[in-house]
Structure formats: structure tokens, C-alpha cells
Motif scaffolding. Structure first.
Motif, short mmCIF file in Angstrom:
data_model
loop_
_atom_site.label_atom_id
_atom_site.label_comp_id
_atom_site.label_asym_id
_atom_site.label_seq_id
_atom_site.Cartn_x
_atom_site.Cartn_y
_atom_site.Cartn_z
N HIS A 149 126.86 56.95 -2.10
CA HIS A 149 126.09 57.47 -3.23
C HIS A 149 126.43 56.76 -4.54
N ASP A 174 123.42 64.38 -5.26
CA ASP A 174 122.08 64.72 -5.73
C ASP A 174 121.77 66.20 -5.53
N GLN A 232 123.69 55.48 -13.14
CA GLN A 232 122.29 55.18 -12.82
C GLN A 232 121.62 54.46 -13.99
N HIS A 248 127.60 60.88 -13.03
CA HIS A 248 126.49 60.63 -12.11
C HIS A 248 125.29 60.02 -12.85
N HIS A 264 119.72 57.12 0.29
CA HIS A 264 121.18 57.24 0.49
C HIS A 264 121.50 57.62 1.94
N ASP A 271 123.76 54.20 -6.26
CA ASP A 271 123.15 54.70 -7.50
C ASP A 271 123.29 53.67 -8.63
ZN LIG Z 1 122.52 60.20 -7.24
#
Ligand SMILES: [Zn+2]
Length: 138
Positions: free
Chosen positions: A31, A89, A114, A110, A6, A35
Motif C-alpha cells: 500500500h 484505505d 499520494q 497516507h 493494491h 500509493d
Molecule cells: Zn491508500
């Protein structure tokens, strides 16, 4: 995605464009955008979470220092850009290490983006980092 990846993407855009109107919003979106791409992770990787976090931190900090030394880009701005790209993160790391139940919506969001985590994603991430280094130094 690793924090190193990132931050390298955001740092590359900052160094190559030199335009804060481009690189600051890009770093903010970095991000959540990347992701969602296939990347390193998954249940097998999760078992060694602390080990990979330490390796990620060492590689990320080393690359940051290399960029600061060889590009002459402002260290303060570069740090800000990398922080902007990596902060989610850090929140996740805090949540994992403290086992806190704080920010459940952020955690769900988040984790939810992903979807394509796989150990083989490391190849994709290494490719991105190498491509960024080529763009900056070649
Ligand atoms: Zn992340």
C-alpha cells in the motif's frame, strides 16, 4: 490508488511466488509503496468519492472471487493478503464517512505519500490490473 489495484498486486505476488516469506511482507509494504506511484485520484475524482468507492468495491470483490475460483489458492490466505494490502484505505474510508479526527498522523502520512493523483491515473491502474491478470492466467 484503488483498493482493487493494491489487492491485485499483492494477490499476484502471493499466487505467483507461493512463498509466505515473500508475499506477506510484500503485501504489508504494497500500500505505502504503490500509493507513491502515479494513480487515479485528485480533486475532480474526490467529488464522486462514494461512487468510485462503490465501483472499486464491486470490481475488487469480483476479481477476488474470480481468483479464489480459478487459482485454487487458499481463500483464507488470499483474503489475509488482500486485507494486508488494502487496510489503509479502509481506515481512510472510515475517516471520510465518519468525519472523525482520530489518527491524524496516519491521515497526514497516507495523504502525504499520494502526491501523484490524477484522473488519468486510471490508465496506469487498469494497466497494472490487466498485467496482474495476465501474469496469473496466461
Ligand atoms: Zn491508500
Amino acid at each position: 490508488m484503488l483498493v482493487t489495484t493494491h489487492t491485485m498486486i499483492a494477490a499476484t505476488v502471493a499466487i505467483k511466488t507461493g512463498n509466505p516469506w515473500i508475499y506477506i511482507p510484500f503485501a504489508g509494504a504494497d500500500h505505502f509503496l504503490f500509493d507513491a506511484f502515479p494513480h487515479f485520484g485528485g480533486k475532480k475524482v474526490g467529488k464522486n468519492f462514494k461512487l468510485f468507492t462503490v465501483i472499486d468495491a464491486i470490481v475488487g470483490i469480483s476479481l477476488f472471487l474470480i481468483l479464489v475460483h480459478y487459482t485454487k489458492f487458499s481463500v483464507v490466505i488470499l483474503f489475509f493478503v488482500c486485507f494486508l494490502a488494502g487496510w489503509p484505505d479502509l481506515v481512510m474510508l472510515y475517516q471520510k464517512l465518519t468525519d472523525t479526527k482520530r489518527l491524524p498522523k496516519f491521515k497526514a502520512f497516507h495523504s502525504g505519500i499520494q502526491k501523484y493523483e490524477t484522473p488519468a491515473g486510471i490508465i496506469f491502474e487498469l494497466g497494472i490490473v490487466l498485467f496482474c491478470l495476465l501474469l496469473i492466467f496466461v
